[in-house]
Design a protein around this motif. Structure first.
Motif, short mmCIF file in Angstrom:
data_model
loop_
_atom_site.label_atom_id
_atom_site.label_comp_id
_atom_site.label_asym_id
_atom_site.label_seq_id
_atom_site.Cartn_x
_atom_site.Cartn_y
_atom_site.Cartn_z
N ASN A 203 0.75 -1.36 -0.06
CA ASN A 203 -0.16 0.17 0.00
C ASN A 203 0.66 1.23 -0.08
OD1 ASN A 203 -2.16 -1.45 0.03
ND2 ASN A 203 -2.68 -1.33 2.40
N GLU A 204 1.91 1.33 0.91
CA GLU A 204 2.77 2.57 0.62
C GLU A 204 3.57 2.73 -0.43
OE1 GLU A 204 5.31 2.53 4.09
OE2 GLU A 204 3.78 2.49 5.59
N THR A 205 3.78 1.63 -1.07
CA THR A 205 4.93 1.82 -2.37
C THR A 205 4.03 1.71 -3.71
OG1 THR A 205 4.94 -0.73 -2.62
CG2 THR A 205 6.84 0.54 -1.42
N ASN A 206 2.64 1.53 -3.33
CA ASN A 206 1.66 1.20 -4.45
C ASN A 206 2.20 0.54 -5.53
OD1 ASN A 206 -0.64 1.78 -5.80
ND2 ASN A 206 0.13 3.63 -7.10
N HIS A 207 3.23 -0.62 -5.18
CA HIS A 207 3.78 -1.46 -5.94
C HIS A 207 3.45 -2.81 -5.42
CE1 HIS A 207 6.55 -3.29 -9.04
NE2 HIS A 207 6.29 -2.31 -9.65
N ARG A 208 3.61 -4.07 -6.28
CA ARG A 208 3.49 -5.36 -5.90
C ARG A 208 4.96 -6.06 -5.85
NH1 ARG A 208 -1.52 -6.89 -5.24
NH2 ARG A 208 -1.09 -9.08 -5.73
N ALA A 209 5.85 -5.31 -5.95
CA ALA A 209 7.11 -6.16 -6.02
C ALA A 209 7.41 -6.83 -4.97
CB ALA A 209 8.22 -5.01 -6.21
N ILE A 210 7.17 -6.52 -3.56
CA ILE A 210 7.55 -7.40 -2.47
C ILE A 210 6.80 -8.80 -2.68
CG2 ILE A 210 5.51 -6.32 -1.29
CD1 ILE A 210 8.85 -7.55 0.34
N ARG A 257 17.56 -5.76 -2.96
CA ARG A 257 17.59 -5.14 -4.16
C ARG A 257 16.30 -4.11 -4.33
NH1 ARG A 257 17.98 -8.32 -9.76
NH2 ARG A 257 17.68 -6.25 -10.48
N MET A 258 15.33 -4.88 -3.62
CA MET A 258 14.09 -4.00 -3.61
C MET A 258 14.03 -2.81 -2.94
SD MET A 258 10.26 -5.29 -2.43
CE MET A 258 8.92 -4.09 -2.22
N SER A 259 14.62 -2.92 -1.58
CA SER A 259 14.60 -1.85 -0.69
C SER A 259 15.42 -0.62 -1.16
CB SER A 259 15.18 -2.35 0.49
OG SER A 259 16.59 -2.75 0.33
N SER A 260 16.40 -0.85 -2.21
CA SER A 260 17.20 0.32 -2.47
C SER A 260 16.32 1.16 -3.45
CB SER A 260 18.21 -0.04 -3.64
OG SER A 260 17.91 -0.64 -4.53
N LYS A 261 15.21 1.26 -3.76
CA LYS A 261 14.25 1.94 -4.58
C LYS A 261 13.31 2.84 -3.78
CE LYS A 261 14.42 -1.61 -8.32
NZ LYS A 261 13.19 -2.53 -8.97
N TYR A 262 13.19 2.55 -2.46
CA TYR A 262 12.25 3.19 -1.71
C TYR A 262 12.53 4.02 -0.58
CZ TYR A 262 9.41 -0.15 -4.49
OH TYR A 262 8.73 -1.01 -5.43
N SER A 263 11.72 4.83 -0.05
CA SER A 263 11.84 5.50 1.23
C SER A 263 12.68 4.79 2.48
CB SER A 263 10.63 6.20 1.59
OG SER A 263 9.74 5.71 2.13
#
Length: 312
Positions: A203-210, A257-263
């Protein structure tokens, strides 16, 4: 639109009906062998009067107290999203919006423990199936009954250091099967914690990558299960290579890898999720990797749009 369709339409995420079946574990043993089955006693406890009293008390819970639990839930969510189809004796059959059913099942088993004064020999196992609102209820009940049987067979699932023969009688059942995955009730809070974190990150990232990253780990686990049945390699070797090595580094790599893209806040949540999954593995009845699919799929279905999902 039928009443069942309305339950499905009210569900959060995908529009599905949840079917819940639960019953008391080992009750047949208690009736056949008497109260001596429940532990060592200095005197015979299994009199007809005691058995009859116990039967009446169980029926009071399922035919009376259960209605209060349902009323409390509907009042809490300010909507009617669950309905009892049958309850009495030692079992129940409930339908409702799928997103409310798992927590309802947990509440029922918690209240049942309190009702039985936390006697470890009186437990409930549950099966939850998910279907469309138009799916025949008779067949949906059969699916939930199948899942309930899988929950009761939890003692047959491989555990880190225990086989069914080594496991205490009270740990053989007392379980939930949901999303085609079985857990002991004592691990429900951990499943819920992981599910909530995944849902918050989506919900916070508005993305389903996780979810995609975690599904990679789930896929590796499923491949392990298939390879295990091939008998080409020793069970211990496969378990060592897949369970304790590949899934761990794959999880860490994918989430890093995923965490490097977010706040920073999202990165902190991802690290928390990673830590919980890795640290839980030796503290649950079954290894985390055996039930990781449950919180991942649960969060997946809660955060999907109906148009993006296929029938379950």
């Amino acid at each position: 639109m039928t009443e069942f369709d309305k339950f499905a339409e009210k569900a959060k995420g995908i529009h599905r009906l949840g079917i819940l079946r639960m019953d008391v574990d080992n009750l047949g043993e208690i009736f056949v062998r008497g109260f001596d089955f429940l532990g060592s006693c200095d005197k015979q406890m299994g009199s007809l009067s005691r058995i009859a009293t116990m039967s009446r008390q169980l029926n009071i819970f399922f035919s009376g107290y259960l209605n209060i639990i349902i009323q409390e839930l509907n009042h809490k969510i300010n909507d009617e999203k669950v309905q009892i189809i049958y309850s009495g004796g030692d079992d129940l059959f409930i339908i409702g919006s799928w997103d409310e059913i798992p927590e309802l099942a947990n509440i029922i088993q918690e209240r049942f423990k309190e009702y039985c004064c936390h006697n470890p020999y009186f437990t409930l196992s549950a099966g939850i199936s998910m279907v469309t609102g138009k799916y025949p209820i008779y067949h949906a009940a059969m699916l939930a009954g199948r899942d309930e049987s899988r929950a009761k067979a939890i003692g047959e699932i491989f555990s880190d250091n225990q086989s069914p023969a080594q496991t205490d009688q009270t740990n053989q059942k007392n379980a939930l099967c949901f999303m085609d995955t079985v857990i002991g009730w004592e691990d429900y809070k951990d499943v819920l914690k992981i599910k909530n974190l995944i849902e918050e990150i989506v919900n916070e990232t508005n993305h389903r990558a996780i979810i995609e990253k975690l599904n990679t780990v789930v896929y590796s686990v499923n491949m392990f299960e298939k390879t295990k049945k091939s008998e080409k390699y020793s069970f211990d070797k496969i378990y060592e290579l897949v369970c304790f090595q590949k899934w761990r580094w794959q999880l860490i790599y994918n989430l890093h890898r995923m965490s490097s893209k977010y706040s920073d806040d999202t990165i902190a949540q991802i690290k928390k999720l990673q830590s919980i999954i890795l640290n839980l593995n030796n503290n649950t009845r079954l290894p985390v990797l055996s039930w990781l699919e449950m919180p991942v799929r649960w969060a997946d279905f809660l955060t999907r749009k109906e148009g993006k999902t296929s029938d379950e």
